[in-house]
Structures are given as structure tokens and as C-alpha cells.
Design a protein around this motif. Structure first.
Motif, PDB file in Angstrom:
ATOM      1  N   PHE A  13       0.836  -1.201   0.000  1.00  0.00           N
ATOM      2  CA  PHE A  13       0.000   0.000   0.000  1.00  0.00           C
ATOM      3  C   PHE A  13       0.871   1.251   0.000  1.00  0.00           C
ATOM      4  CE2 PHE A  13      -3.415   2.827   0.711  1.00  0.00           C
ATOM      5  CZ  PHE A  13      -2.984   3.749   1.639  1.00  0.00           C
ATOM      6  N   LEU A  14       1.895   1.267   0.851  1.00  0.00           N
ATOM      7  CA  LEU A  14       2.785   2.431   0.906  1.00  0.00           C
ATOM      8  C   LEU A  14       3.496   2.637  -0.421  1.00  0.00           C
ATOM      9  CD1 LEU A  14       4.462   2.301   4.430  1.00  0.00           C
ATOM     10  CD2 LEU A  14       2.779   3.934   3.584  1.00  0.00           C
ATOM     11  N   LEU A  15       3.971   1.553  -1.030  1.00  0.00           N
ATOM     12  CA  LEU A  15       4.660   1.682  -2.311  1.00  0.00           C
ATOM     13  C   LEU A  15       3.723   2.267  -3.362  1.00  0.00           C
ATOM     14  CD1 LEU A  15       6.729  -1.616  -2.515  1.00  0.00           C
ATOM     15  CD2 LEU A  15       7.558   0.690  -2.063  1.00  0.00           C
ATOM     16  N   PHE A  16       2.490   1.784  -3.400  1.00  0.00           N
ATOM     17  CA  PHE A  16       1.539   2.308  -4.370  1.00  0.00           C
ATOM     18  C   PHE A  16       1.218   3.770  -4.067  1.00  0.00           C
ATOM     19  CE2 PHE A  16      -2.777   3.278  -5.764  1.00  0.00           C
ATOM     20  CZ  PHE A  16      -2.630   3.073  -7.121  1.00  0.00           C
ATOM     21  N   ALA A  17       1.004   4.069  -2.806  1.00  0.00           N
ATOM     22  CA  ALA A  17       0.662   5.440  -2.408  1.00  0.00           C
ATOM     23  C   ALA A  17       1.792   6.394  -2.774  1.00  0.00           C
ATOM     24  CB  ALA A  17       0.368   5.506  -0.913  1.00  0.00           C
ATOM     25  N   VAL A  18       3.015   5.999  -2.511  1.00  0.00           N
ATOM     26  CA  VAL A  18       4.152   6.854  -2.837  1.00  0.00           C
ATOM     27  C   VAL A  18       4.295   6.997  -4.341  1.00  0.00           C
ATOM     28  CG1 VAL A  18       6.665   7.042  -2.706  1.00  0.00           C
ATOM     29  CG2 VAL A  18       5.381   6.407  -0.682  1.00  0.00           C
ATOM     30  N   SER A  19       4.045   5.909  -5.077  1.00  0.00           N
ATOM     31  CA  SER A  19       4.230   5.976  -6.522  1.00  0.00           C
ATOM     32  C   SER A  19       3.234   6.938  -7.174  1.00  0.00           C
ATOM     33  CB  SER A  19       4.113   4.587  -7.153  1.00  0.00           C
ATOM     34  OG  SER A  19       2.789   4.140  -7.112  1.00  0.00           O
ATOM     35  N   GLU A  20       2.123   7.180  -6.527  1.00  0.00           N
ATOM     36  CA  GLU A  20       1.133   8.098  -7.065  1.00  0.00           C
ATOM     37  C   GLU A  20       1.139   9.447  -6.343  1.00  0.00           C
ATOM     38  OE1 GLU A  20      -0.659   7.529  -9.794  1.00  0.00           O
ATOM     39  OE2 GLU A  20       0.336   5.608  -9.964  1.00  0.00           O
ATOM     40  N   ALA A  21       2.158   9.696  -5.530  1.00  0.00           N
ATOM     41  CA  ALA A  21       2.229  10.922  -4.730  1.00  0.00           C
ATOM     42  C   ALA A  21       2.527  12.113  -5.626  1.00  0.00           C
ATOM     43  CB  ALA A  21       3.294  10.782  -3.659  1.00  0.00           C
ATOM     44  N   LYS A  22       1.542  12.919  -5.838  1.00  0.00           N
ATOM     45  CA  LYS A  22       1.720  14.092  -6.686  1.00  0.00           C
ATOM     46  C   LYS A  22       1.988  15.321  -5.820  1.00  0.00           C
ATOM     47  CE  LYS A  22      -1.154  12.600 -10.544  1.00  0.00           C
ATOM     48  NZ  LYS A  22      -0.789  11.293 -10.582  1.00  0.00           N
ATOM     49  N   GLY A  23       2.941  16.134  -6.264  1.00  0.00           N
ATOM     50  CA  GLY A  23       3.224  17.368  -5.568  1.00  0.00           C
ATOM     51  C   GLY A  23       4.258  17.264  -4.468  1.00  0.00           C
ATOM     52  N   LEU A  24       4.640  16.052  -4.096  1.00  0.00           N
ATOM     53  CA  LEU A  24       5.670  15.905  -3.066  1.00  0.00           C
ATOM     54  C   LEU A  24       7.027  16.304  -3.630  1.00  0.00           C
ATOM     55  CD1 LEU A  24       4.743  12.494  -1.403  1.00  0.00           C
ATOM     56  CD2 LEU A  24       4.307  14.788  -0.540  1.00  0.00           C
ATOM     57  N   LYS A  25       7.833  16.913  -2.794  1.00  0.00           N
ATOM     58  CA  LYS A  25       9.171  17.319  -3.220  1.00  0.00           C
ATOM     59  C   LYS A  25      10.184  16.238  -2.851  1.00  0.00           C
ATOM     60  CE  LYS A  25       8.251  21.535  -4.678  1.00  0.00           C
ATOM     61  NZ  LYS A  25       8.508  22.024  -5.997  1.00  0.00           N
ATOM     62  N   PRO A  26      11.067  15.910  -3.769  1.00  0.00           N
ATOM     63  CA  PRO A  26      12.095  14.921  -3.459  1.00  0.00           C
ATOM     64  C   PRO A  26      13.236  15.557  -2.661  1.00  0.00           C
ATOM     65  CG  PRO A  26      12.423  15.723  -5.666  1.00  0.00           C
ATOM     66  CD  PRO A  26      11.151  16.386  -5.139  1.00  0.00           C
ATOM     67  N   TYR A  27      14.088  14.737  -2.118  1.00  0.00           N
ATOM     68  CA  TYR A  27      15.296  15.201  -1.433  1.00  0.00           C
ATOM     69  C   TYR A  27      16.176  15.930  -2.446  1.00  0.00           C
ATOM     70  CZ  TYR A  27      19.912  14.869   0.714  1.00  0.00           C
ATOM     71  OH  TYR A  27      21.155  15.153   1.219  1.00  0.00           O
ATOM     72  N   MET A  28      16.600  17.135  -2.107  1.00  0.00           N
ATOM     73  CA  MET A  28      17.409  17.961  -3.005  1.00  0.00           C
ATOM     74  C   MET A  28      18.897  17.619  -2.839  1.00  0.00           C
ATOM     75  SD  MET A  28      15.528  19.820  -4.890  1.00  0.00           S
ATOM     76  CE  MET A  28      13.750  19.662  -4.938  1.00  0.00           C
ATOM     77  N   PHE A  29      19.338  16.647  -3.585  1.00  0.00           N
ATOM     78  CA  PHE A  29      20.715  16.165  -3.479  1.00  0.00           C
ATOM     79  C   PHE A  29      21.695  17.032  -4.243  1.00  0.00           C
ATOM     80  CE2 PHE A  29      18.875  13.677  -7.066  1.00  0.00           C
ATOM     81  CZ  PHE A  29      19.713  14.122  -8.094  1.00  0.00           C
ATOM     82  N   THR A  30      22.959  16.878  -3.895  1.00  0.00           N
ATOM     83  CA  THR A  30      24.090  17.365  -4.664  1.00  0.00           C
ATOM     84  C   THR A  30      25.039  16.180  -4.764  1.00  0.00           C
ATOM     85  OG1 THR A  30      23.827  19.627  -3.848  1.00  0.00           O
ATOM     86  CG2 THR A  30      25.978  19.042  -4.758  1.00  0.00           C
ATOM     87  N   LEU A  31      25.282  15.731  -5.995  1.00  0.00           N
ATOM     88  CA  LEU A  31      26.116  14.550  -6.230  1.00  0.00           C
ATOM     89  C   LEU A  31      27.141  14.842  -7.319  1.00  0.00           C
ATOM     90  CD1 LEU A  31      23.320  11.790  -6.396  1.00  0.00           C
ATOM     91  CD2 LEU A  31      24.882  12.220  -4.489  1.00  0.00           C
TER      92      LEU A  31
END
Length: 160
Positions: A13-31
């Protein structure tokens, strides 16, 4: 057994919910990329960003990167930035060797444990397609077809 089944259901359920999460901001990495250049996600704002997390021991990743490379060639100069984020190799020389063997040109970022944790990389491949405002548009666990990937790319390119 009942507890295990409930736990598995919750994880799915969490995987599905996250996969459809609209508008969430990802971690702002520097690599660093495979050439030693520093790449900051926040500087990519204004573009659709396609991130595919992969590992050198993943057979599915090998197939997928070769396929997604077709989209990279098609969209790299059309407002879409592609990065293949490797999670199990730090050597730029080895990464370049793998790219040649696997036949893909997508620029590679060298991931770390923080990025692996923040992006919940529990297996590979995992794809994040970010909108122009860098919000998460789509997350795909496992393979994604070229048709589906292109559908999301085109949808997010049309957005303001």
C-alpha cells in the motif's frame, strides 16, 4: 502468518501510495557525476528530470538503461534532463566501463547512502520522473515501458 500478510499488504500500500504521490518534493541532493562535476538537483528546476536508480548487479537495469537511452537521445535537448544514479559503485573509471559495456550514454550520478535512504531505494531499477517545479510526478518500482515513460515525459513537458 496473519501478521506477515498484514505487514506485506501495508508495505505494498505504501509503495503504491508513494508511486502516485503528486506534488511531493524529493530530497534535493548534490552529487558528483562520473566526470567529477557536481550536480545539484535544485539547479535543474524548469526541466523535467528523469532519474533512474540502478546497480551494476541488476540485469533488469542493464536492459532498462539501454532502452531509456533512446528517450535520452530523443529528449535531451527538449527540456528533459536524464540521470542514471548508481548506488553500488564509486569508481568513475568502472562506471564508464559499465556504460560502454551496457551501451548507454545517459549521464551517471554517483549515489550515496543518504540519497539511497531519502529516495527509498529498496531495489533497482527505481525511476523518479520529476515535474518542472521538481515535484514528484511519477515513481516506478521496477521496469517501465518506453511508451509509459514517454507518456509521463510529454505530460510533464506540457505543464507550466
Amino acid at each position: 502468518m496473519k501478521r506477515l500478510t498484514a505487514g506485506l499488504f501495508f508495505v505494498l500500500f505504501l509503495l503504491f501510495a508513494v508511486s502516485e504521490a503528486k506534488g511531493l518534493k524529493p530530497y534535493m541532493f548534490t552529487l558528483k557525476d562520473e566526470n567529477g562535476k557536481t550536480v545539484s538537483l535544485k539547479e535543474l528546476k524548469g526541466n523535467v528530470v528523469y532519474l533512474i536508480f540502478w546497480s551494476k548487479t541488476c540485469g533488469t537495469c542493464r536492459k532498462e538503461l539501454k532502452e531509456i537511452n533512446k528517450l535520452y537521445r530523443k529528449y535531451k535537448d527538449k527540456g528533459v534532463i536524464f540521470y542514471a544514479v548508481i548506488i553500488d559503485e564509486k569508481s568513475p573509471d568502472r562506471i564508464k566501463q559499465i556504460k560502454k559495456e551496457w551501451e548507454f550514454e545517459i549521464p551517471v550520478l554517483i549515489g550515496n547512502s543518504v540519497v539511497k535512504s531519502k529516495y527509498r531505494i529498496i531495489g533497482t531499477p527505481i525511476t523518479y520522473i520529476l515535474r518542472k517545479d521538481l515535484s514528484i510526478g511519477k515513481i516506478v518500482y521496477g521496469e517501465i515501458s518506453l511508451k509509459k515513460a514517454e507518456k509521463y515525459i510529454n505530460r510533464f513537458l506540457k505543464e507550466q
